[in-house]
Scaffold this motif. Structure first.
Motif, PDB file in Angstrom:
ATOM      1  N   GLY A   1       0.839  -1.391  -0.090  1.00  0.00           N
ATOM      2  CA  GLY A   1       0.148   0.100   0.168  1.00  0.00           C
ATOM      3  C   GLY A   1       0.840   1.331   0.015  1.00  0.00           C
ATOM      4  O   GLY A   1       0.473   2.241  -0.583  1.00  0.00           O
ATOM      5  N   VAL A   2       2.029   1.362   0.421  1.00  0.00           N
ATOM      6  CA  VAL A   2       2.700   2.461   0.751  1.00  0.00           C
ATOM      7  C   VAL A   2       4.378   2.374   0.072  1.00  0.00           C
ATOM      8  O   VAL A   2       4.972   3.548   0.178  1.00  0.00           O
ATOM      9  CB  VAL A   2       2.853   3.046   2.188  1.00  0.00           C
ATOM     10  N   LYS A   3       4.689   1.371  -0.288  1.00  0.00           N
ATOM     11  CA  LYS A   3       6.014   1.144  -0.590  1.00  0.00           C
ATOM     12  C   LYS A   3       6.649   2.082  -1.426  1.00  0.00           C
ATOM     13  O   LYS A   3       7.401   2.782  -1.518  1.00  0.00           O
ATOM     14  CB  LYS A   3       6.614  -0.265  -0.847  1.00  0.00           C
ATOM     15  N   ALA A   4       5.769   2.350  -2.680  1.00  0.00           N
ATOM     16  CA  ALA A   4       6.408   3.200  -3.910  1.00  0.00           C
ATOM     17  C   ALA A   4       6.479   4.642  -3.330  1.00  0.00           C
ATOM     18  O   ALA A   4       7.616   5.412  -3.431  1.00  0.00           O
ATOM     19  CB  ALA A   4       5.348   3.037  -5.181  1.00  0.00           C
ATOM     20  N   SER A   5       5.522   5.224  -2.719  1.00  0.00           N
ATOM     21  CA  SER A   5       5.457   6.642  -2.263  1.00  0.00           C
ATOM     22  C   SER A   5       6.356   6.859  -1.212  1.00  0.00           C
ATOM     23  O   SER A   5       6.985   7.752  -0.931  1.00  0.00           O
ATOM     24  CB  SER A   5       4.091   7.102  -2.117  1.00  0.00           C
ATOM     25  N   PHE A   6       6.436   5.792  -0.524  1.00  0.00           N
ATOM     26  CA  PHE A   6       7.485   5.791   0.954  1.00  0.00           C
ATOM     27  C   PHE A   6       8.815   5.855   0.407  1.00  0.00           C
ATOM     28  O   PHE A   6       9.739   6.798   0.894  1.00  0.00           O
ATOM     29  CB  PHE A   6       7.102   4.838   1.858  1.00  0.00           C
ATOM     30  N   LYS A   7       9.104   4.907  -0.524  1.00  0.00           N
ATOM     31  CA  LYS A   7      10.603   5.031  -1.154  1.00  0.00           C
ATOM     32  C   LYS A   7      10.993   6.336  -1.822  1.00  0.00           C
ATOM     33  O   LYS A   7      11.956   7.033  -1.468  1.00  0.00           O
ATOM     34  CB  LYS A   7      10.681   4.010  -2.204  1.00  0.00           C
ATOM     35  N   ASP A   8       9.976   7.006  -2.381  1.00  0.00           N
ATOM     36  CA  ASP A   8      10.152   8.387  -2.983  1.00  0.00           C
ATOM     37  C   ASP A   8      10.650   9.334  -1.860  1.00  0.00           C
ATOM     38  O   ASP A   8      11.599  10.096  -1.862  1.00  0.00           O
ATOM     39  CB  ASP A   8       8.859   8.868  -3.713  1.00  0.00           C
ATOM     40  N   TYR A   9       9.830   9.381  -0.772  1.00  0.00           N
ATOM     41  CA  TYR A   9      10.008  10.104   0.315  1.00  0.00           C
ATOM     42  C   TYR A   9      11.037   9.874   1.140  1.00  0.00           C
ATOM     43  O   TYR A   9      11.982  10.905   1.424  1.00  0.00           O
ATOM     44  CB  TYR A   9       8.820   9.949   1.246  1.00  0.00           C
ATOM     45  N   ILE A  10      11.847   8.573   1.321  1.00  0.00           N
ATOM     46  CA  ILE A  10      12.916   8.533   1.858  1.00  0.00           C
ATOM     47  C   ILE A  10      14.087   8.988   1.224  1.00  0.00           C
ATOM     48  O   ILE A  10      15.007   9.447   1.743  1.00  0.00           O
ATOM     49  CB  ILE A  10      13.145   6.874   1.987  1.00  0.00           C
ATOM     50  N   LYS A  11      13.967   8.744  -0.162  1.00  0.00           N
ATOM     51  CA  LYS A  11      15.058   9.389  -1.150  1.00  0.00           C
ATOM     52  C   LYS A  11      15.059  10.863  -0.960  1.00  0.00           C
ATOM     53  O   LYS A  11      16.070  11.563  -0.780  1.00  0.00           O
ATOM     54  CB  LYS A  11      14.642   9.280  -2.879  1.00  0.00           C
ATOM     55  N   GLU A  12      13.908  11.477  -1.019  1.00  0.00           N
ATOM     56  CA  GLU A  12      13.932  12.775  -0.841  1.00  0.00           C
ATOM     57  C   GLU A  12      14.207  13.416   0.360  1.00  0.00           C
ATOM     58  O   GLU A  12      15.375  14.322   0.286  1.00  0.00           O
ATOM     59  CB  GLU A  12      12.319  13.360  -1.000  1.00  0.00           C
ATOM     60  N   ILE A  13      13.961  12.607   1.413  1.00  0.00           N
ATOM     61  CA  ILE A  13      14.196  13.251   2.856  1.00  0.00           C
ATOM     62  C   ILE A  13      15.806  13.056   3.007  1.00  0.00           C
ATOM     63  O   ILE A  13      16.675  13.870   3.450  1.00  0.00           O
ATOM     64  CB  ILE A  13      13.472  12.648   3.824  1.00  0.00           C
ATOM     65  N   SER A  14      16.350  11.773   2.409  1.00  0.00           N
ATOM     66  CA  SER A  14      17.961  11.507   2.679  1.00  0.00           C
ATOM     67  C   SER A  14      18.983  12.652   1.967  1.00  0.00           C
ATOM     68  O   SER A  14      19.831  12.889   2.430  1.00  0.00           O
ATOM     69  CB  SER A  14      18.095  10.181   2.323  1.00  0.00           C
ATOM     70  N   GLU A  15      18.326  13.049   0.907  1.00  0.00           N
ATOM     71  CA  GLU A  15      19.112  14.131   0.058  1.00  0.00           C
ATOM     72  C   GLU A  15      19.122  15.561   1.049  1.00  0.00           C
ATOM     73  O   GLU A  15      20.116  16.261   0.806  1.00  0.00           O
ATOM     74  CB  GLU A  15      18.502  14.405  -0.996  1.00  0.00           C
ATOM     75  N   LYS A  16      18.214  15.529   1.693  1.00  0.00           N
ATOM     76  CA  LYS A  16      18.218  16.745   2.619  1.00  0.00           C
ATOM     77  C   LYS A  16      18.943  16.728   3.832  1.00  0.00           C
ATOM     78  O   LYS A  16      19.486  17.463   4.625  1.00  0.00           O
ATOM     79  CB  LYS A  16      16.852  17.182   2.661  1.00  0.00           C
ATOM     80  N   LEU A  17      19.579  15.588   4.051  1.00  0.00           N
ATOM     81  CA  LEU A  17      20.015  15.371   5.462  1.00  0.00           C
ATOM     82  C   LEU A  17      21.366  15.859   5.593  1.00  0.00           C
ATOM     83  O   LEU A  17      22.141  15.625   4.418  1.00  0.00           O
ATOM     84  CB  LEU A  17      20.035  13.651   6.190  1.00  0.00           C
TER      85      LEU A  17
END
Ligand code: G1P
Length: 290
Positions: free
Chosen positions: A274-290
């Motif tokens: 249910g969430v893996k595709a959008s969660f993966k995008d989010y994780i990528k996005e957030i890790s670039e900001k860290l």
């Protein structure tokens, strides 16, 4: 040959590592994506062929019982609104297994919690699954251990090697490796210092034991931390019967620890349809900001 049909899940701990959450919510009920941690454990037991499960709880943990109980009003509402997918999720928890409950009246340690299961288990081999340890693998961890039990007709501990600096968190096994993944258990030590630890092979919350453990636990004296330790009982059992440790396959999460719990949440979300595709995008996005 005795088949392993019964399992117990000790769930009476205070969960102090998750205070203040655990003031009113059992740690076993903490959510991992969309299921409480204990449901993953019950699912593993069922997938390993277990037919009856005893959950050892204590005061203030009735939400665990409620979780596996029927919710007729909720289910009727979901049915009347045609929400069949949600109804299926609710029913899934209700129909998962034959689940029994018993309360541990005094908090005297894991060995004492296991002793509460004596009448339930009777004279059969049985499994113990600790709620803090969630293992992800195609072949359920407990199933792997039951296969070893079936082959050897002796108690089996689920183990993996841990980092040297982590030996003080676990029951550490002393023994000899006899094949790729199997060790004999010649001794054990509960939560040793690095210097005391004979190996880095740690018991990680999965056990298949013969019922001989109960007589031993009846007389096991408080050990580490003033608690009746399962490990101390296992040391005695290993003197009386042969015992094996099996280096199980799978990723193991220590969900009793904040970081382990967060890792489990992230990784189960990355596997959840249910969430893996959008969660993966989010994780990528957030890790670039860290
Ligand atoms: C318990 C056992 C320990 C085992 C560990 C696995 O400790 O006493 O032998 O290695 O579970 O998670 P706890 O983590 O409950 O302190």
């Amino acid at each position: 040959m005795m088949r392993v049909r019964k399992a117990i899940i000790p769930a009476a701990g205070y969960g102090t590592r998750f205070l203040p959450t655990t003031k009113a919510t059992p740690k076993e009920m903490l959510n991992i994506v969309d299921k409480p941690a204990i449901q993953y454990i019950v699912e593993e037991a069922v997938a390993a062929g277990i037919e009856e499960i005893l959950i050892i709880t204590t005061r203030n943990k009735s939400s665990i019982e409620n979780h596996f109980d029927a919710t007729p009003e909720l289910n009727d509402m979901l049915k009347s609104k045609g929400k069949d997918d949600l109804l299926a999720l609710s029913k899934e928890a209700e129909d998962l297994a034959e689940v029994f409950f018993k309360r541990q009246k005094e908090m005297k340690g894991l060995g004492h919690a296991v002793l509460q299961a004596r009448a339930f288990v009777g004279d059969e081999p049985f499994a113990i699954l600790l709620g803090d340890d969630i293992v992800y693998h195609e072949k359920p961890c407990l199933k792997q251990l039951i296969e070893v039990f079936d082959k050897r007709q002796a108690s089996v501990l689920g183990v993996q090697s841990v980092k040297k600096e982590d030996v003080s968190k676990y029951g550490i096994v002393d023994g000899k490796q006899i094949d790729d993944r199997t060790y004999t258990v010649e001794g054990m030590i509960e939560k040793p210092s690095i210097e005391e630890a004979p190996t880095t092979v740690a018991a990680l919350g999965r056990y298949v034991l013969t019922p001989a453990i109960f007589d031993i636990l009846e007389t096991t004296q408080p050990g580490k931390g003033g608690e009746i330790q399962l490990t101390d009982g296992l040391i005695e059992l290993a003197k009386k019967e042969s015992m094996f440790a099996y280096d199980f396959e799978g990723i193991r999460y220590d969900t009793g620890d904040k970081l382990g719990y967060l890792k489990a949440t992230v990784e189960y979300a990355l596997r959840h349809e249910g969430v893996k595709a959008s969660f993966k995008d989010y994780i990528k996005e957030i890790s670039e900001k860290l």
